[in-house]
Design an enzyme around this catalytic site. Structure first.
Site, PDB file in Angstrom:
ATOM      1  N   ARG A   1     -81.197 -10.387  66.055  1.00  0.00           N
ATOM      2  CA  ARG A   1     -81.331  -9.257  66.985  1.00  0.00           C
ATOM      3  C   ARG A   1     -80.137  -8.341  66.766  1.00  0.00           C
ATOM      4  NH1 ARG A   1     -79.633 -13.729  69.768  1.00  0.00           N
ATOM      5  NH2 ARG A   1     -77.508 -13.594  70.580  1.00  0.00           N
TER       6      ARG A   1
ATOM      7  N   SER B   1     -71.544  -7.985  61.586  1.00  0.00           N
ATOM      8  CA  SER B   1     -71.198  -8.616  62.862  1.00  0.00           C
ATOM      9  C   SER B   1     -72.276  -8.492  63.925  1.00  0.00           C
ATOM     10  CB  SER B   1     -69.879  -8.044  63.341  1.00  0.00           C
ATOM     11  OG  SER B   1     -68.950  -8.253  62.315  1.00  0.00           O
TER      12      SER B   1
ATOM     13  N   ASP C   1     -67.778 -11.207  61.681  1.00  0.00           N
ATOM     14  CA  ASP C   1     -66.366 -10.802  61.808  1.00  0.00           C
ATOM     15  C   ASP C   1     -65.488 -11.900  62.415  1.00  0.00           C
ATOM     16  OD1 ASP C   1     -67.601 -10.479  64.280  1.00  0.00           O
ATOM     17  OD2 ASP C   1     -66.791  -8.489  64.678  1.00  0.00           O
TER      18      ASP C   1
HETATM   19  C1  BGC Z   1     -72.237  -9.695  67.837  1.00  0.00           C
HETATM   20  C2  BGC Z   1     -71.395 -10.697  67.070  1.00  0.00           C
HETATM   21  C3  BGC Z   1     -70.025 -10.121  66.752  1.00  0.00           C
HETATM   22  C4  BGC Z   1     -69.386  -9.574  68.002  1.00  0.00           C
HETATM   23  C5  BGC Z   1     -68.021  -8.955  67.742  1.00  0.00           C
HETATM   24  C6  BGC Z   1     -71.466  -9.154  69.014  1.00  0.00           C
HETATM   25  O1  BGC Z   1     -72.198  -8.140  69.638  1.00  0.00           O
HETATM   26  O2  BGC Z   1     -73.416 -10.306  68.289  1.00  0.00           O
HETATM   27  O3  BGC Z   1     -72.052 -11.101  65.884  1.00  0.00           O
HETATM   28  O4  BGC Z   1     -69.230 -11.127  66.185  1.00  0.00           O
HETATM   29  O5  BGC Z   1     -70.216  -8.605  68.587  1.00  0.00           O
HETATM   30  O6  BGC Z   1     -68.083  -7.904  66.845  1.00  0.00           O
END
Ligand code: BGC
Length: 494
Positions: free
Chosen positions: A163, A148, A201
């Site tokens: 990133r 995620s 996620d």
């Molecule tokens: C990430 C996402 C993720 C979200 C929730 C963010 O910091 O960039 O990819 O879906 O957090 O977990």
């Protein structure tokens, strides 16, 4: 200046009224469309190569792992094909040192070892059989990898890390294919596991909600409001005009075009990094400046659980330190004249430490309706080392908590409404528009959904249709969702 007056002034900085909301939604839709057209935009709008959502009839056994914050989860999921499933899982905390490891292998080999331990415990026959005689690849488990963080996906099980967010920081991994990194470590342990799908996620949540939600309506959005925030949604493939640029740069990926749909991982945590419309208090400014990723994830830094406690901490500290006359956390009772007061905050209080206040603190305070805010009083004593806070102190804290939490919910409504309006879903049919959500804020922050709904009613293009929007919790949905995507990926490969 009296405490109440000063607190109300600070709380007002967090107000996000109907006009702000509507401006926010318009800008969201603009950035959303821009992200579908070209690469490198603030809203990344990443195509996931998932081109359909499940309807509850899917069957089979799959593995899923989930890395996205403080914990790493491994699970195996049996889909029964009737909207239900069973799941076994294990969870470990990711050691802080690995979140900021020097080398990517440090983290990924740790993950593979957890998969090995899980197989030994829950699928020992399969595990032993492979160690002893080597199973054919048909007998390998297909694994959905929920990862995620923002990843530039170039195929269903391939994607380069753009990133890190949420406090992770391993430089070496940036630009690398995270599925490849995991597969190498799995192979090094000789496990019968194939990384079949890469899943954000939010995409997992979307899939899980669509599998389990009643009736035949397919889910439009999967959203996380937890440590971080983000959303994935179902877009019309022909609106994703940048597909051709991605194919030119990365080679043509194979995916099912027949549905005419593409699930998009918006990465809305980075909505409006330029601050065209996002609110910006002095506390937001300082929080960002001192974060590991200044200037990015600007929406996330105003909305998600990792940051709300820190915004509050900064506001409280400013009130406490900056103005002698404002008697926050100061004991004035024994003073002979009104200028002397004793501070009541312990020297090692979490009030002085970056990230010292957890979002659960805000949930507790927001929920407190006890006499004289007794619970807030105890929590201030226990968690922030404030001795004998006055009721006035507690009211002040509660006022700020409420202002920060409500702003977060109303900003969340901006992103959700942007997608609902931007996809024209309310106009397409009379069916309900279904949204699956997960994360500590929606689950535990009192009234979070109510504030979102209140904001929906103030947004042009939704208004009274707010009733047609169905929001359902897809608790821990990303494991189930990852299994569902692994299934689609494996079927396609077969
Ligand atoms: C990430 C996402 C993720 C979200 C929730 C963010 O910091 O960039 O990819 O879906 O957090 O977990």
């Amino acid at each position: 200046m009296a405490l109440t007056e000063e607190v109300n002034r600070v709380a007002a900085l967090f107000e996000y009224g109907p006009e702000d909301l509507n401006k926010g939604v318009k800008e969201y839709i603009r950035q959303m469309n821009e992200g579908l057209e070209k690469q490198g935009t603030m809203l990344s709008q990443i195509p996931t190569y998932v081109t359909n959502v499940p309807n509850g009839t899917e069957k089979g056994t799959y593995l899923a792992v989930d890395l996205g914050g403080t914990n790493f989860r491994v699970c195996s999921i049996v889909l029964h094909g009737n909207h239900t499933f069973s799941l076994q899982q294990s969870k470990v905390a990711v050691p802080r040192t690995l979140m900021e490891a020097k080398k990517a292998t440090d983290l990924f080999s740790f993950l593979a070892k957890q998969i090995e331990a899980f197989l030994k415990e829950h699928h020992s026959e399969h595990f032993e059989a492979h160690q002893q005689k080597g199973l054919g690849s048909k007998e390998f488990f297909d694994l959905g990898f929920t990862f995620s963080f923002p990843v530039n996906q170039i195929g269903i099980n391939k994607g380069k890390l753009m990133r890190w967010t949420k406090g992770f920081d391993i430089d070496e991994a940036i630009g690398q294919d995270v599925c490849g990194l995991l597969q190498v470590e799995i192979d090094a342990l000789n496990l019968p596991v194939r990384v079949a799908a890469l899943v954000n996620d939010t995409v997992g949540t979307l899939m899980a909600r669509s599998y389990t939600s009643p009736g035949t309506t397919k889910t439009l959005i999967g959203a996380i409001f937890g440590t971080g925030t983000n959303g994935a949604y179902v877009e019309k493939l022909d609106k994703v005009t940048k597909m051709k640029d991605i194919a030119a740069a990365e080679g043509e990926a194979s995916y099912d075009r027949s549905t005419g749909l593409m699930v998009i991982n918006s990465e809305w945590g980075s909505f409006d990094n330029a601050l065209n419309v996002l609110p910006n208090t002095p506390y937001d400014v300082d929080l960002d400046k001192e974060s590991v990723n200044p200037g990015i994830q600007m929406f996330e830094k105003r909305v998600s659980g990792m940051f709300l406690g820190e915004i509050l901490r900064r506001a409280l500290l400013a009130l406490y330190q900056n103005d002698e006359e404002v008697a926050l956390f100061k004991d004035t009772s024994s003073a002979d004249n009104d200028t002397s007061s004793t501070t009541t905050v312990a020297n090692d209080s979490a009030l002085y430490k970056q990230w010292g206040i957890d979002t659960s603190f805000l949930s507790i305070v927001e929920e407190d309706h006890s006499d004289h805010l007794r619970i807030t009083k105890q929590t201030l004593e226990l968690q922030l080392g404030v001795s004998a806070p006055s009721t006035e102190d507690c009211v002040a804290v509660k006022t700020l908590v409420h202002a920060i939490g409500k702003r977060a919910a109303r900003l969340s409504a901006v992103a959700l409404a942007g997608v609902v309006i931007g996809t024209d879903k309310l106009k397409e049919s009379d069916e309900p528009v279904d949204i699956g959500v997960d994360g500590s804020l929606v689950e535990y922050y009192p009234g979070f959904e109510d504030y979102i709904r209140e904001a929906f009613r103030e947004i042009e293009g939704i208004g009274a249709d707010e009733k047609r929007i169905r929001i359902g919790l897809a608790k821990d949905g990303s494991g189930l969702g990852a299994a569902l995507i692994a299934l689609v990926a494996a079927n396609k490969a077969a």
